[in-house]
Design a protein around this motif. Structure first.
Motif, PDB file in Angstrom:
ATOM      1  N   LEU A 250       0.859  -1.183   0.000  1.00  0.00           N
ATOM      2  CA  LEU A 250       0.000   0.000   0.000  1.00  0.00           C
ATOM      3  C   LEU A 250       0.895   1.233   0.000  1.00  0.00           C
ATOM      4  N   GLU A 251       0.637   2.151  -0.987  1.00  0.00           N
ATOM      5  CA  GLU A 251       1.449   3.365  -1.102  1.00  0.00           C
ATOM      6  C   GLU A 251       0.534   4.592  -1.154  1.00  0.00           C
ATOM      7  N   GLN A 252       1.001   5.673  -0.550  1.00  0.00           N
ATOM      8  CA  GLN A 252       0.256   6.930  -0.558  1.00  0.00           C
ATOM      9  C   GLN A 252       1.219   8.083  -0.846  1.00  0.00           C
ATOM     10  N   LEU A 253       0.924   8.821  -1.923  1.00  0.00           N
ATOM     11  CA  LEU A 253       1.746   9.980  -2.283  1.00  0.00           C
ATOM     12  C   LEU A 253       1.367  11.166  -1.410  1.00  0.00           C
ATOM     13  N   ILE A 254       2.342  11.806  -0.826  1.00  0.00           N
ATOM     14  CA  ILE A 254       2.141  12.996  -0.007  1.00  0.00           C
ATOM     15  C   ILE A 254       2.777  14.180  -0.725  1.00  0.00           C
ATOM     16  N   LEU A 255       1.933  15.149  -1.142  1.00  0.00           N
ATOM     17  CA  LEU A 255       2.441  16.341  -1.815  1.00  0.00           C
ATOM     18  C   LEU A 255       3.022  17.297  -0.779  1.00  0.00           C
ATOM     19  N   THR A 256       4.232  17.718  -1.018  1.00  0.00           N
ATOM     20  CA  THR A 256       4.925  18.599  -0.072  1.00  0.00           C
ATOM     21  C   THR A 256       4.909  20.044  -0.560  1.00  0.00           C
ATOM     22  N   ALA A 257       5.376  20.931   0.310  1.00  0.00           N
ATOM     23  CA  ALA A 257       5.553  22.360  -0.008  1.00  0.00           C
ATOM     24  C   ALA A 257       4.246  23.024  -0.435  1.00  0.00           C
ATOM     25  N   GLY A 258       3.123  22.497   0.033  1.00  0.00           N
ATOM     26  CA  GLY A 258       1.831  23.119  -0.274  1.00  0.00           C
ATOM     27  C   GLY A 258       1.435  23.023  -1.740  1.00  0.00           C
ATOM     28  N   LYS A 259       1.895  21.970  -2.442  1.00  0.00           N
ATOM     29  CA  LYS A 259       1.569  21.865  -3.881  1.00  0.00           C
ATOM     30  C   LYS A 259       0.066  21.773  -4.114  1.00  0.00           C
ATOM     31  N   ARG A 260      -0.606  20.978  -3.296  1.00  0.00           N
ATOM     32  CA  ARG A 260      -2.049  20.836  -3.493  1.00  0.00           C
ATOM     33  C   ARG A 260      -2.751  22.171  -3.297  1.00  0.00           C
ATOM     34  N   ARG A 261      -2.376  22.902  -2.276  1.00  0.00           N
ATOM     35  CA  ARG A 261      -2.979  24.209  -2.031  1.00  0.00           C
ATOM     36  C   ARG A 261      -2.685  25.179  -3.174  1.00  0.00           C
ATOM     37  N   LYS A 262      -1.477  25.093  -3.708  1.00  0.00           N
ATOM     38  CA  LYS A 262      -1.114  25.985  -4.819  1.00  0.00           C
ATOM     39  C   LYS A 262      -1.830  25.593  -6.113  1.00  0.00           C
ATOM     40  N   MET A 263      -2.087  24.295  -6.305  1.00  0.00           N
ATOM     41  CA  MET A 263      -2.861  23.884  -7.477  1.00  0.00           C
ATOM     42  C   MET A 263      -4.306  24.371  -7.377  1.00  0.00           C
ATOM     43  N   VAL A 264      -4.845  24.341  -6.159  1.00  0.00           N
ATOM     44  CA  VAL A 264      -6.191  24.883  -5.953  1.00  0.00           C
ATOM     45  C   VAL A 264      -6.194  26.384  -6.246  1.00  0.00           C
ATOM     46  N   ALA A 265      -5.131  27.088  -5.814  1.00  0.00           N
ATOM     47  CA  ALA A 265      -5.042  28.528  -6.074  1.00  0.00           C
ATOM     48  C   ALA A 265      -4.985  28.809  -7.572  1.00  0.00           C
ATOM     49  N   ILE A 266      -4.256  27.978  -8.313  1.00  0.00           N
ATOM     50  CA  ILE A 266      -4.177  28.143  -9.771  1.00  0.00           C
ATOM     51  C   ILE A 266      -5.565  28.018 -10.399  1.00  0.00           C
ATOM     52  N   GLU A 267      -6.301  26.995  -9.974  1.00  0.00           N
ATOM     53  CA  GLU A 267      -7.622  26.773 -10.560  1.00  0.00           C
ATOM     54  C   GLU A 267      -8.607  27.859 -10.153  1.00  0.00           C
ATOM     55  N   LYS A 268      -8.445  28.430  -8.961  1.00  0.00           N
ATOM     56  CA  LYS A 268      -9.312  29.539  -8.563  1.00  0.00           C
ATOM     57  C   LYS A 268      -9.034  30.774  -9.417  1.00  0.00           C
ATOM     58  N   VAL A 269      -7.755  31.027  -9.664  1.00  0.00           N
ATOM     59  CA  VAL A 269      -7.420  32.151 -10.544  1.00  0.00           C
ATOM     60  C   VAL A 269      -7.939  31.877 -11.954  1.00  0.00           C
ATOM     61  N   ASN A 270      -7.862  30.621 -12.387  1.00  0.00           N
ATOM     62  CA  ASN A 270      -8.374  30.266 -13.709  1.00  0.00           C
ATOM     63  C   ASN A 270      -9.879  30.466 -13.778  1.00  0.00           C
ATOM     64  N   ARG A 271     -10.569  30.188 -12.665  1.00  0.00           N
ATOM     65  CA  ARG A 271     -12.013  30.451 -12.596  1.00  0.00           C
ATOM     66  C   ARG A 271     -12.288  31.951 -12.708  1.00  0.00           C
ATOM     67  N   ASP A 272     -11.517  32.749 -11.972  1.00  0.00           N
ATOM     68  CA  ASP A 272     -11.677  34.205 -12.056  1.00  0.00           C
ATOM     69  C   ASP A 272     -11.365  34.709 -13.461  1.00  0.00           C
ATOM     70  N   ARG A 273     -10.353  34.112 -14.068  1.00  0.00           N
ATOM     71  CA  ARG A 273     -10.005  34.508 -15.435  1.00  0.00           C
ATOM     72  C   ARG A 273     -11.140  34.192 -16.399  1.00  0.00           C
ATOM     73  N   SER A 274     -11.780  33.046 -16.234  1.00  0.00           N
ATOM     74  CA  SER A 274     -12.921  32.690 -17.086  1.00  0.00           C
ATOM     75  C   SER A 274     -14.068  33.675 -16.902  1.00  0.00           C
ATOM     76  N   GLU A 275     -14.294  34.096 -15.664  1.00  0.00           N
ATOM     77  CA  GLU A 275     -15.358  35.069 -15.404  1.00  0.00           C
ATOM     78  C   GLU A 275     -15.068  36.404 -16.079  1.00  0.00           C
ATOM     79  N   GLN A 276     -13.809  36.846 -16.012  1.00  0.00           N
ATOM     80  CA  GLN A 276     -13.458  38.134 -16.616  1.00  0.00           C
ATOM     81  C   GLN A 276     -13.539  38.071 -18.135  1.00  0.00           C
ATOM     82  N   TYR A 277     -13.124  36.956 -18.707  1.00  0.00           N
ATOM     83  CA  TYR A 277     -13.231  36.820 -20.161  1.00  0.00           C
ATOM     84  C   TYR A 277     -14.691  36.748 -20.596  1.00  0.00           C
ATOM     85  N   PHE A 278     -15.533  36.160 -19.758  1.00  0.00           N
ATOM     86  CA  PHE A 278     -16.959  36.141 -20.070  1.00  0.00           C
ATOM     87  C   PHE A 278     -17.535  37.554 -20.058  1.00  0.00           C
TER      88      PHE A 278
END
Length: 431
Positions: A106-134
């Motif tokens: 059994l193996e479990q990958l642990i993302l370090t250095a806040g990568k998961r949080r930063k990926m969420v931040a990227i997608e939130k900015v991408n959501r805001d970008r989609s709203e502005q382009y709309f």
């Protein structure tokens, strides 16, 4: 001569064909047409779904990586020589694992250095970008739609003007035809009036083509059936603009948003580049993989349970290239934002200057002038038939009246377009 008659024949056939095309006339005001556009435009509906897609990507970015489970080292049978006559008792049930070796991992990958949080931040900015382009697309399409309404109104009014002049000229032509047949009018004078009628008929045809072009674009934007024929009831009415003009350019700038949709869209590109840069910086830190394993009959222990951890050693790849590239992207998008801001500010000044010039010209026109031109046109036609004026004078008057009526219509059109340009640059409808 043959060419003129052939041309007249084609125009007659074209008009007859146009009259046989089934149409469904739709009379609406500008506000009603715009409401239909806002609710039915398929491009806006599709672009709005992009925002929902971006929301889904945020949900996906929040998810943890799935654990990995594997079964390994399973022997399907064992001989007496292999077991040396010893029986291995199954760990579960009666037969599973009897005289067999197997392992669970059994193996479990642990993302370090806040990568998961930063990926969420990227997608939130991408959501805001989609709203502005709309929003930017909405403002752009709205400006295009309103200009098409103005163009359609102008073309339909000019076509009506041409038809009115054609009616007057046809009456003159019928009277002159009798004079020509009686020998009281030269052939050259008769055909000069006839050629003017053909020119007007050709102008009507060209204007109808432009009307159909505007109709096609408007029906596409409003998602209307192809058989629909639009008529705008209040196309000539202008919105109130006196306060906007009297207040001057500074008054206008105070009512303009500092960040219209086009600039917010450019700013979202900078924000997206920054979020991507933070993520690339985090990627230089290796991720951890936690491990747990169970081995049955595989080594000195009958039932072995072990734990471990693994990670890449950042010796050769520390993600320097991606970090540098993302940093350059921030600088590039920042320059693009500044360029967009400078261009927008210059466009504001130019658009307001055009608005003032258009309104000055429109306000100098006498509202009664159009009615007087119609009366004068009919008066000149009657005087020509009575031979009070010459053919040359009649033609000069006729062309002058027509040009002046077109100027009046165009002045209204240009002022309306200049106001819509201000609304577009402001990102909102100005009071």
């Amino acid at each position: 001569m043959r060419f003129l008659f052939f041309f007249f024949f084609l125009l007659t056939i074209g008009n007859s064909w146009a009259q046989t095309v089934p149409v469904d006339t739709m009379r609406v005001s500008r506000s009603q047409a715009e409401q239909l556009f806002l609710t039915k435009n398929l491009r806006l509906i599709a672009e709005k779904l992009t925002i929902s897609q971006a929301e889904a990507q945020i949900l996906q970015a929040k998810a943890w990586p799935n654990p990995n489970f594997s079964i390994d080292q399973v022997n399907l049978w064992a001989t007496q020589r292999q077991t040396r006559g010893e029986e291995v008792v199954p760990p579960l049930g009666k037969n599973f694992g009897r005289n067999q070796q197997f392992a669970f991992d059994l193996e479990q990958l642990i993302l370090t250095a806040g990568k998961r949080r930063k990926m969420v931040a990227i997608e939130k900015v991408n959501r805001d970008r989609s709203e502005q382009y709309f929003l930017d697309l909405l403002v752009s399409l709205k400006a295009e739609f309103r200009n098409l309404l103005t163009e359609l109104t102008y073309d339909q009014q000019e076509k009506q003007l041409l038809n009115n002049q054609l009616t007057i000229l046809s009456e003159v032509l019928r009277a002159q035809e009798r004079q020509y047949q009686n020998g009281n009018l030269s052939k050259a004078e008769y055909f000069r009036i006839k050629s003017l009628e053909l020119e007007l008929m050709d102008d009507v045809r060209e204007r109808e083509n432009e009307i159909q072009q505007s109709q096609q674009q408007l029906k596409t934007l409003m998602a209307l059936p192809a058989e629909t024929y639009l008529i705008i009831n209040d196309g000539s009415a202008l919105p109130a603009y006196a306060a906007l003009k009297q207040g001057g350019f500074q008054f206008f700038k105070q009512r303009v948003s500092e960040d219209p949709p086009r600039l917010r869209a450019a700013q979202s590109e900078v924000d997206y580049a920054k979020a991507q840069h933070y993520y690339e910086q985090a990627r230089k830190t290796p991720d951890l993989t936690l491990k747990a394993g169970y081995d049955r009959n595989g080594n000195t222990m009958l039932d072995f349970l072990g734990f471990g951890v693994s990670a890449d050693i950042p010796v050769f790849d520390r993600n320097k290239g991606n970090i540098l590239s993302s940093k350059i992207e921030i600088e590039k998008t920042s320059h693009q934002l500044q360029e967009a801001r400078n261009e927008w500010q210059n466009q504001l000044f130019k658009a307001y200057a055009n608005f003032v010039a258009s309104s000055d010209f429109y306000e100098r026109l006498d509202a009664r002038y159009a009615t007087e031109l119609n009366d004068l046109s009919e008066s000149v036609s009657r005087n020509f038939q009575k031979k009070n004026i010459s053919l040359l004078e009649f033609l000069n008057y006729f062309e002058a009246f027509r040009a002046n009526r077109e100027t009046l219509l165009k002045a209204n059109k240009n002022l309306r377009n200049s106001l819509e340009e201000l609304n577009y640059l402001a990102g909102t409808d100005l009071p």
